[in-house]
Design a protein around this motif. Structure first.
Motif, PDB file in Angstrom:
ATOM      1  N   PHE A 128     -68.520 -17.946  61.577  1.00 12.47           N
ATOM      2  CA  PHE A 128     -68.565 -18.193  60.138  1.00 12.47           C
ATOM      3  C   PHE A 128     -69.333 -17.097  59.413  1.00 12.47           C
ATOM      4  O   PHE A 128     -68.878 -16.569  58.398  1.00 12.47           O
ATOM      5  CB  PHE A 128     -69.192 -19.560  59.835  1.00 12.47           C
ATOM      6  N   VAL A 129     -70.486 -16.752  59.940  1.00  9.74           N
ATOM      7  CA  VAL A 129     -71.304 -15.704  59.330  1.00  9.74           C
ATOM      8  C   VAL A 129     -70.602 -14.354  59.471  1.00  9.74           C
ATOM      9  O   VAL A 129     -70.561 -13.563  58.526  1.00  9.74           O
ATOM     10  CB  VAL A 129     -72.720 -15.673  59.950  1.00  9.74           C
ATOM     11  N   ILE A 134     -79.228 -10.041  53.193  1.00  9.96           N
ATOM     12  CA  ILE A 134     -78.852 -11.244  53.941  1.00  9.96           C
ATOM     13  C   ILE A 134     -78.414 -10.866  55.345  1.00  9.96           C
ATOM     14  O   ILE A 134     -78.789 -11.531  56.321  1.00  9.96           O
ATOM     15  CB  ILE A 134     -77.756 -12.026  53.194  1.00  9.96           C
ATOM     16  N   HIS A 135     -77.657  -9.786  55.479  1.00  3.05           N
ATOM     17  CA  HIS A 135     -77.221  -9.321  56.794  1.00  3.05           C
ATOM     18  C   HIS A 135     -78.438  -9.007  57.669  1.00  3.05           C
ATOM     19  O   HIS A 135     -78.489  -9.392  58.842  1.00  3.05           O
ATOM     20  CB  HIS A 135     -76.322  -8.095  56.648  1.00  3.05           C
ATOM     21  N   GLY A 136     -79.410  -8.335  57.096  1.00  2.00           N
ATOM     22  CA  GLY A 136     -80.639  -8.044  57.837  1.00  2.00           C
ATOM     23  C   GLY A 136     -81.360  -9.306  58.260  1.00  2.00           C
ATOM     24  O   GLY A 136     -81.867  -9.415  59.383  1.00  2.00           O
ATOM     25  N   THR A 192     -75.447 -22.107  55.285  1.00  2.00           N
ATOM     26  CA  THR A 192     -75.787 -21.619  53.944  1.00  2.00           C
ATOM     27  C   THR A 192     -75.577 -20.112  53.792  1.00  2.00           C
ATOM     28  O   THR A 192     -75.263 -19.647  52.699  1.00  2.00           O
ATOM     29  CB  THR A 192     -77.237 -21.971  53.588  1.00  2.00           C
ATOM     30  N   THR A 193     -75.735 -19.374  54.873  1.00  2.00           N
ATOM     31  CA  THR A 193     -75.594 -17.918  54.807  1.00  2.00           C
ATOM     32  C   THR A 193     -74.208 -17.483  54.329  1.00  2.00           C
ATOM     33  O   THR A 193     -74.115 -16.619  53.449  1.00  2.00           O
ATOM     34  CB  THR A 193     -75.942 -17.282  56.168  1.00  2.00           C
ATOM     35  N   PRO A 194     -73.107 -18.044  54.857  1.00  2.00           N
ATOM     36  CA  PRO A 194     -71.793 -17.628  54.351  1.00  2.00           C
ATOM     37  C   PRO A 194     -71.607 -17.905  52.856  1.00  2.00           C
ATOM     38  O   PRO A 194     -70.946 -17.132  52.161  1.00  2.00           O
ATOM     39  CB  PRO A 194     -70.804 -18.455  55.181  1.00  2.00           C
ATOM     40  N   ILE A 195     -72.209 -18.970  52.361  1.00  3.73           N
ATOM     41  CA  ILE A 195     -72.104 -19.287  50.934  1.00  3.73           C
ATOM     42  C   ILE A 195     -72.811 -18.213  50.110  1.00  3.73           C
ATOM     43  O   ILE A 195     -72.282 -17.732  49.099  1.00  3.73           O
ATOM     44  CB  ILE A 195     -72.663 -20.688  50.638  1.00  3.73           C
ATOM     45  N   ALA A 196     -73.985 -17.820  50.553  1.00  9.28           N
ATOM     46  CA  ALA A 196     -74.729 -16.770  49.847  1.00  9.28           C
ATOM     47  C   ALA A 196     -73.970 -15.445  49.902  1.00  9.28           C
ATOM     48  O   ALA A 196     -73.902 -14.714  48.907  1.00  9.28           O
ATOM     49  CB  ALA A 196     -76.122 -16.618  50.455  1.00  9.28           C
TER      50      ALA A 196
END
Length: 145
Positions: A49-50, A36-38, A16-20
């Motif tokens: 992916f991230v 999000i990176h934090g 889900t993180t890459p989508i955000a």
């Protein structure tokens, strides 16, 4: 989920993180992408992916220093990450860095993809360097890309 204060066990993950991050990149929402990176650093770390999503996000937000920092954190970056860096440098007006990154990738025996090669040729055009563009063309022909 994070900004609304929801405290369930359902946390963003490597899927889900890459989508955000892609949404943040599209909106050029630097503040939210950095949050999000934090979150990634604190909770589940980085995978390919991230990492690719972060590089793309920072590149689209014009933050090539941050993109490079993420790139260097990944051990054994793949061609997608290399390509994202070259495209980021080229799109942000740093054709010399795009060419240098491409050269380093070739030295490290990573095979470029066609998308990267288009950005490399574009960087040569930005530099008005016909000779370098011809060398890239020869490289493409020699590799059969």
């Amino acid at each position: 989920m994070v900004s609304s204060g929801i405290t369930t066990d359902d946390k963003p993950d490597h899927f889900t993180t890459p989508i955000a991050l892609k949404a943040c990149a599209g909106l050029r929402a630097l503040k939210y992408g950095m949050m999000i990176h934090g979150f990634v650093k604190k909770n589940h770390g980085m995978n390919m992916f991230v990492g690719s999503a972060l590089i793309d996000f920072y590149s689209k937000c014009g933050q090539m220093g941050e993109a490079l920092r993420v790139f260097k954190e990944i051990s054994g970056p793949d061609v997608v990450m290399w390509t994202s860096m070259v495209i980021g440098y080229e799109h942000n007006g740093y054709p010399e860095e795009a060419i240098a990154f491409f050269s380093q990738m070739v030295v490290e025996c990573v095979n470029p993809d066609p998308v990267m090669l288009v950005s490399v040729v574009s960087a040569c055009a930005q530099l008005l360097n016909f000779k370098l563009g011809s060398c890239v063309h020869g490289f493409v022909i020699g590799r059969g890309v």
